[in-house]
Scaffold this motif. Structure first.
Motif, mmCIF file in Angstrom:
data_model
loop_
_atom_site.group_PDB
_atom_site.id
_atom_site.type_symbol
_atom_site.label_atom_id
_atom_site.label_comp_id
_atom_site.label_asym_id
_atom_site.label_seq_id
_atom_site.Cartn_x
_atom_site.Cartn_y
_atom_site.Cartn_z
ATOM 1 N N VAL B 148 0.962 -1.197 -0.106
ATOM 2 C CA VAL B 148 0.117 0.006 0.103
ATOM 3 C C VAL B 148 1.009 1.337 0.190
ATOM 4 N N THR B 149 2.047 1.195 0.735
ATOM 5 C CA THR B 149 2.666 2.481 0.863
ATOM 6 C C THR B 149 3.905 2.597 -0.180
ATOM 7 N N LEU B 150 4.127 1.682 -0.977
ATOM 8 C CA LEU B 150 5.126 1.318 -2.149
ATOM 9 C C LEU B 150 5.270 2.956 -2.861
ATOM 10 N N PRO B 151 4.256 3.715 -3.409
ATOM 11 C CA PRO B 151 4.645 4.685 -4.130
ATOM 12 C C PRO B 151 5.419 6.000 -3.521
ATOM 13 N N PHE B 152 5.366 5.962 -1.991
ATOM 14 C CA PHE B 152 5.727 7.219 -1.280
ATOM 15 C C PHE B 152 7.080 7.281 -1.462
ATOM 16 N N VAL B 153 7.972 6.514 -1.284
ATOM 17 C CA VAL B 153 9.493 6.751 -1.379
ATOM 18 C C VAL B 153 9.738 7.068 -2.671
ATOM 19 N N VAL B 154 9.235 6.146 -3.428
ATOM 20 C CA VAL B 154 9.784 6.263 -5.141
ATOM 21 C C VAL B 154 9.360 7.668 -5.681
ATOM 22 N N ARG B 155 7.980 8.102 -5.448
ATOM 23 C CA ARG B 155 7.589 9.474 -5.719
ATOM 24 C C ARG B 155 8.247 10.520 -5.279
ATOM 25 N N THR B 156 8.743 10.451 -3.933
ATOM 26 C CA THR B 156 9.405 11.374 -3.309
ATOM 27 C C THR B 156 10.702 11.922 -3.835
ATOM 28 N N LEU B 157 11.411 10.675 -4.260
ATOM 29 C CA LEU B 157 12.872 10.651 -4.438
ATOM 30 C C LEU B 157 12.957 10.797 -5.894
ATOM 31 N N GLN B 158 12.010 10.586 -6.954
ATOM 32 C CA GLN B 158 12.433 10.706 -7.881
ATOM 33 C C GLN B 158 12.575 12.159 -8.820
ATOM 34 N N PRO B 159 11.888 13.233 -8.367
ATOM 35 C CA PRO B 159 12.273 14.418 -8.748
ATOM 36 C C PRO B 159 13.509 14.915 -8.354
ATOM 37 N N LEU B 191 19.639 13.496 -1.003
ATOM 38 C CA LEU B 191 18.430 12.774 -1.224
ATOM 39 C C LEU B 191 17.974 12.495 0.237
ATOM 40 N N LEU B 192 18.674 12.458 1.208
ATOM 41 C CA LEU B 192 17.986 12.294 2.595
ATOM 42 C C LEU B 192 16.881 13.005 3.111
ATOM 43 N N PRO B 193 16.768 14.357 2.780
ATOM 44 C CA PRO B 193 15.661 15.069 3.040
ATOM 45 C C PRO B 193 14.410 14.442 2.569
ATOM 46 N N ALA B 194 14.337 14.209 1.263
ATOM 47 C CA ALA B 194 13.122 13.619 0.308
ATOM 48 C C ALA B 194 12.843 12.355 0.786
ATOM 49 N N TRP B 195 14.053 11.522 1.060
ATOM 50 C CA TRP B 195 13.880 10.338 1.480
ATOM 51 C C TRP B 195 13.182 10.134 2.986
ATOM 52 N N LEU B 196 13.465 10.866 3.675
ATOM 53 C CA LEU B 196 12.874 11.027 4.987
ATOM 54 C C LEU B 196 11.236 11.335 4.911
ATOM 55 N N THR B 197 11.267 12.284 3.862
ATOM 56 C CA THR B 197 9.657 12.739 3.731
ATOM 57 C C THR B 197 8.920 11.586 3.073
ATOM 58 N N GLY B 198 9.441 10.698 2.360
ATOM 59 C CA GLY B 198 8.741 9.439 1.632
ATOM 60 C C GLY B 198 8.504 8.382 2.923
ATOM 61 N N PHE B 199 9.646 8.280 3.513
ATOM 62 C CA PHE B 199 9.693 7.366 4.595
ATOM 63 C C PHE B 199 8.495 7.721 5.661
ATOM 64 N N ALA B 200 8.431 8.865 5.969
ATOM 65 C CA ALA B 200 7.450 9.160 7.019
ATOM 66 C C ALA B 200 6.126 9.294 6.644
ATOM 67 N N LEU B 201 5.867 9.676 5.085
ATOM 68 C CA LEU B 201 4.345 9.316 4.605
ATOM 69 C C LEU B 201 4.312 7.900 4.501
ATOM 70 N N ALA B 202 5.054 7.085 4.233
ATOM 71 C CA ALA B 202 4.718 5.692 4.162
ATOM 72 C C ALA B 202 4.412 5.218 5.473
ATOM 73 N N PHE B 203 4.962 5.564 6.382
ATOM 74 C CA PHE B 203 5.157 5.145 7.804
ATOM 75 C C PHE B 203 3.625 5.627 8.281
ATOM 76 N N ALA B 204 3.321 6.780 8.219
ATOM 77 C CA ALA B 204 1.813 7.344 8.696
ATOM 78 C C ALA B 204 0.860 6.730 8.047
ATOM 79 N N ARG B 205 0.921 6.169 6.858
ATOM 80 C CA ARG B 205 0.043 5.907 5.877
ATOM 81 C C ARG B 205 -0.343 4.422 6.583
ATOM 82 N N GLY B 206 0.795 3.798 6.850
ATOM 83 C CA GLY B 206 0.878 2.141 7.230
ATOM 84 C C GLY B 206 0.232 1.922 8.398
ATOM 85 N N VAL B 207 0.398 3.076 9.404
ATOM 86 C CA VAL B 207 -0.028 3.002 10.900
ATOM 87 C C VAL B 207 -1.503 2.886 10.739
ATOM 88 N N GLY B 208 -2.177 3.662 9.824
ATOM 89 C CA GLY B 208 -3.791 3.865 9.920
ATOM 90 C C GLY B 208 -4.413 2.908 8.857
#
Lengths: 332, 271
Positions: B148-159, B191-208
């Motif tokens: 379910v959370t696959l797209p987050f990291v990919v999509r935040t890192l790509q740009p 990359l790290l700031p964007a990676w963390l954003t993607g990670f946080a989004l995926a994590f938050a989405r996963g919890v709920g």
């Protein structure tokens, strides 16, 4: 025509024609397995209603877990009638929402339950684990599929049927508790609803026996053609009573009381009873029941009111937080 | 105030709009949640959120979401890298597939994954042979969340990846940096700031997440029950206040974790 103009025109049309020519609509909020039943019944009722010299009505049906549906109505869904899996959920319409009077269940015959069902076993073709009765379910190596009684109305009937059998068999509550504890140890998956469990058992082929509504078991059998599954009727089960009620507060607001009452009353007519029986619900009407006697296995049935003191006692004792169901899991 | 006028005029209007929008969608519902939970006394609240089953579900929900976010952090980075840096036939198709987990109803995903990974499913049977279960175990929950959370990291890192010109890497090579040094000192900080954003989004989405998980979890009390399921259980007993108590618990824990991630991000950004 642009979309916006079209929308405006539609809106204006609705405003102008709405109150004048509105065909009456009726919303029936029901639980999961009645979907097919009410599609047929609504068509039949509409014919009957028009034969009485009324305008045709638009009947909408909504289906979902019984508890969720009751909450939707309490939280403001404008249901004219509710047809739910157990009286306990309709009681909440009174307790939480004051939408219906407390004595709602006395307003229609047979405790407002026009059709009944029971709990049976669905097993794999040929019954490889030789499951005939409740004691076979706790034999080593038998996996039982049933939904979670905390979230599923059907699962509560399953639990109580097992309990009723064990109490008669072993003669005490402690023994009955030991039995259901063992039974649920052999449940590998607790789905949240009856349909979920059916998917687990029929499609994912998990488990040896599914505890199911009789109507749901027949439906599963009909859909897969009888090549993979068969129904086993235990020696004793519970009379599952899914009741119906007019939601007073909503029909008064909408002015649909006459329609809503006719809709529920017609369920008790021979025609209504026959439709219910066709969808594998046990009819209340004796002559219709006799017509379909072939279809339903005969078995001894306990009732929620006589053997468990009604849902008002059964719900907190068995299923609320800290109840028997929680205890058998905490004891592990 | 003599600020240069911004491109979009009307600071007052846009801020007002933002506040109304946020209030209607976020603040009022969340506020209502907190208010409803105050129907409980503090002792009742503590008793609910410290019940063994709730704590077990708390560990499971956050643990599985963390595992899924970490896994996607690794695989998602890889995917983003491949998609940005290489041109190969079928790239467009894969590119489009990345978003599918968002489009698919989560219940459909849950049922499909369960059918595949159930103990006698086409993939699950191999796990059974090796002596472990995927569906109906915490592993299955993590799997559903990963999907379910696959797209987050990919999509935040790509740009961000696309914005790092190849010349930077080439320059580093010319200056004598080894590949791992380039990765560590050139790519990672960018990359790290964007990676963390993607990670946080995926994590938050996963919890709920609820829809996909309930089918694959097995929902065994104390073992594979997720927190959102316990909320549903409370609601099915018409225990609204109890349900909001668990909701508040989830919200507070999530908020603290996201805040930590945010602070981390700011420290990284400052170098």
């Amino acid at each position: 025509m642009s979309i916006r103009r079209f929308a405006l025109a539609a809106l204006a049309g609705a405003l102008i024609s709405g109150p004048v020519a509105a065909a009456q609509t009726l919303l029936n909020v029901s639980y999961d397995p009645t979907r097919e039943l009410y599609v047929d019944y609504n068509a039949a009722f509409n014919k009957h209603w028009q034969a009485q010299g009324h305008e045709p009505v638009t009947i909408q049906q909504s289906h979902g877990g019984s508890g969720k549906q009751a909450r939707a109505v309490i939280d403001g869904l404008r249901a004219d009638v509710v047809t739910l899996a157990l009286a306990g959920d309709i009681d909440e319409l009174h307790r939480m929402g004051k939408l219906i009077p407390e004595d709602w269940q006395t307003r229609l015959p047979d405790a407002s339950t026009p059709y009944t069902s029971t709990i049976v076993f669905l097993v794999r073709k040929g019954n490889p684990k030789d499951i005939k009765d409740w004691d076979d379910l706790v034999k080593p190596g038998v996996e039982v599929i049933t939904p979670n009684p905390k979230t599923s109305g059907g699962a509560r009937w399953n639990f109580l049927a097992a309990w009723a059998w064990a109490q008669q068999q072993y003669g005490s509550e402690e023994k009955a508790k030991e039995y259901v504890a063992q039974l649920y140890k052999q449940v590998p998956v607790l789905d949240t609803g009856a349909r979920g469990s059916t998917i687990t058992f029929v499609n994912n082929k998990i488990g040896d026996v599914l505890l199911a509504w009789e109507n749901e078991a027949f439906l599963a059998l009909k859909e897969e053609g009888g090549d993979e599954l068969e129904i086993v009727a235990p020696s004793l089960s519970i009379l599952a009573e899914p009741p119906v009620a007019v939601v007073d507060r909503n029909v008064e607001r909408k002015g649909t009381r006459e329609l809503a009452e006719a809709y529920l009353n017609y369920l008790y007519s021979e025609e209504g009873q026959r439709i219910a029986a066709k969808h594998f619900y046990r009819p209340r009407n004796q002559s219709v029941a006799a017509e379909f006697a072939q279809q339903f296995p005969e078995l001894k049935l306990v009732t929620i009111d006589d053997d468990f003191g009604g849902w008002k006692q059964a719900q907190p004792k068995f299923f609320n937080d800290g109840g028997v169901f929680d205890q058998i899991y905490e004891a592990r | 105030m003599s600020r240069p006028s911004p491109v979009i005029p009307g600071f007052g209007l846009t801020l007002g709009y933002t506040l109304v929008y946020l209030s209607l969608l976020v603040l009022i519902p969340l506020g209502a949640l907190f208010i409803k939970s105050t129907e409980l006394t503090w002792e009742q609240f503590v008793a609910i959120v410290s019940a063994p089953r709730v704590l077990a579900a708390l560990k499971l929900s956050f643990g599985a979401a963390l595992a899924a976010a970490l896994l996607n952090g690794v695989i998602g980075t890889l995917l983003a890298w491949v998609l940005v840096r290489y041109r190969f036939p079928g790239r467009k198709v894969i590119e489009a597939m990345i978003d599918l987990p968002f489009a698919l109803p989560t219940a459909v995903a849950g049922i499909a994954l369960t059918a595949l990974y159930a103990p006698n499913g086409p993939i699950g049977q191999f796990a059974t042979e090796l002596g472990f279960k995927i569906a109906y175990s915490p592993l299955g929950i993590a799997l559903a969340l990963t999907f379910v959370t696959l797209p987050f990291v990919v999509r935040t890192l790509q740009p961000v990846l696309a914005d790092i010109p190849r010349e930077v890497e080439e320059a580093a090579t010319c200056l004598g940096a080894r590949p791992w040094q380039i990765a560590r000192h050139v790519l990672l900080p960018a990359l790290l700031p964007a990676w963390l954003t993607g990670f946080a989004l995926a994590f938050a989405r996963g919890v709920g997440e609820y829809g996909s998980v309930i089918f694959i979890a097995g929902n065994m009390p104390g073992k594979t029950e997720i927190l959102p399921l316990l909320i549903m259980v409370k609601l099915d007993q018409y225990d609204y206040a109890g349900a909001t108590a668990i909701g508040v618990l989830m919200l507070v824990v999530s908020f603290v974790l996201l805040l930590v991630i945010n602070l981390l991000q700011r420290r990284i950004a400052r170098g």
